[in-house]
Motif scaffolding. Structure first.
Motif: not given
Length: 334
Positions: A232-254
């Motif tokens: 969590r600290k990695i994500a807090e210090e470097r939010p540019d490396l993280t993502l929100g939830g998966p998009t519809v296209a990502w779920v479809d591809a999966a």
């Protein structure tokens, strides 16, 4: 192919990271970097790039190279502890961030959205890493260690890996959707319909922006509070490396990739000896689906770590050490 210096210069206007060796990797207290050989960016099609790193074995005799494939919304930095352990087993390690996440090219204008239109992209990322990093620069034999959706990508690319990879270990493989409000078959169908309507870039579930502050008590990933806090600290210090939830296209591809790897016409062509390591208390992906696929693949076997949550190598030592022992033993038997 452009040189590393040319690639770094090309991306100076939009730097990915501002700490660590040559500005490529990020370090912080409590997450030390393993011995580094090299790190940089590989150019791939359409001027997209993949951030990669190579780490040195810490112990002789040298046993070869592990190509480490992370899951969705994971980064190289999150893997430092695991890479250090693998180095202690005598392996060099190559790892990278998939296109669409981490420090690699994002595939939508909004970098918070985890987008993918096909697992062909991640299969091509594996190919690029082998051609540009592993085969020319790394000692063999080569092994593949993959987690979650990284394991799905490994299986998706599996028929093409026989001549390159001696053995594969798949941790908590994402070969079936975990608990969701809808039946698993409907998840893929709905995502596919929404993509057809032009809505592939919207968030399928979860928050659209990264949520580094998600409390430990509600997490489904690990029972280890200290490792959860570190990540969590990695994500807090470097939010540019993280993502929100998966998009519809990502779920479809999966969903399409899951259907493909579960088809006999596909998995019958995976000849590489493979070990599935199933997390017994996984609530992110379907543990039974992983066990079933391992049971029908002639080249595969499975072992279950009872009580473990999804992120086996971010888990409490009781579970994590079992997963590491399985990895070491399976690769040692080669």
């Amino acid at each position: 192919m452009a040189s590393q210096a040319e690639l770094r210069h090309r991306h100076e206007e939009r730097p990915l990271l501002d700490a660590g060796p040559e500005g490529v990797l990020f370090q912080m207290d409590g997450n030390p970097m393993p011995p580094l050989i090299d790190a940089g960016h590989l150019q791939v099609e359409d001027d997209q790039h993949i951030r990669y790193a190579r780490f040195a074995a810490r112990k002789a005799p040298k046993r070869g190279t592990i190509v480490l494939l992370s899951g969705r919304n994971e980064t190289i930095e999150k893997l430092f502890e695991t890479i250090n352990d693998l180095g202690g087993f005598g392996f060099d390690v190559v790892t990278f961030d998939w296109r669409g996440q981490g420090g690699s090219s994002r595939l939508l204008r909004n970098p918070n959205k985890g987008y993918l239109d096909s697992f062909d992209t991640w299969r091509d990322d594996i190919e690029a890493i082998f051609r540009q990093v592993v085969l020319p620069d790394c000692r063999g034999p080569y092994y593949l260690l993959a987690h979650s959706s990284g394991a799905l990508a490994a299986l998706y690319a599996g028929p093409n890996l026989l001549t390159r990879v001696s053995r594969m270990v798949l941790l908590s493989p994402f070969v079936g959707f975990g608990p969701l409000p809808l039946p698993p078959n409907w998840v893929g169908r709905i995502a596919h319909w929404l993509v057809a309507l032009g809505l592939g870039s919207i968030t399928m579930w979860g928050k659209a922006k990264p949520d580094a502050a998600k409390p430990f008590v509600t997490n489904r990933l690990t029972s280890d509070a200290a490792r959860y806090a570190r990540n969590r600290k990695i994500a807090e210090e470097r939010p540019d490396l993280t993502l929100g939830g998966p998009t519809v296209a990502w779920v479809d591809a999966a969903a399409r990739a899951i259907a493909r790897v579960n088809a006999p016409s596909h998995y019958s062509h995976i000849k590489t000896p493979t070990l599935f390591v199933i997390a017994g208390s996984d609530r992110v992906v379907s543990a039974p689906a992983g066990a079933r696929l391992a049971g029908v693949m002639r080249s595969a076997a499975s072992v279950t770590v009872d009580g473990a949550k999804h992120e086996l190598l971010q888990e409490a030592d009781l579970f994590r050490e079992q997963a590491l022992a399985a990895i070491d033993a399976f690769f040692r038997d080669d």
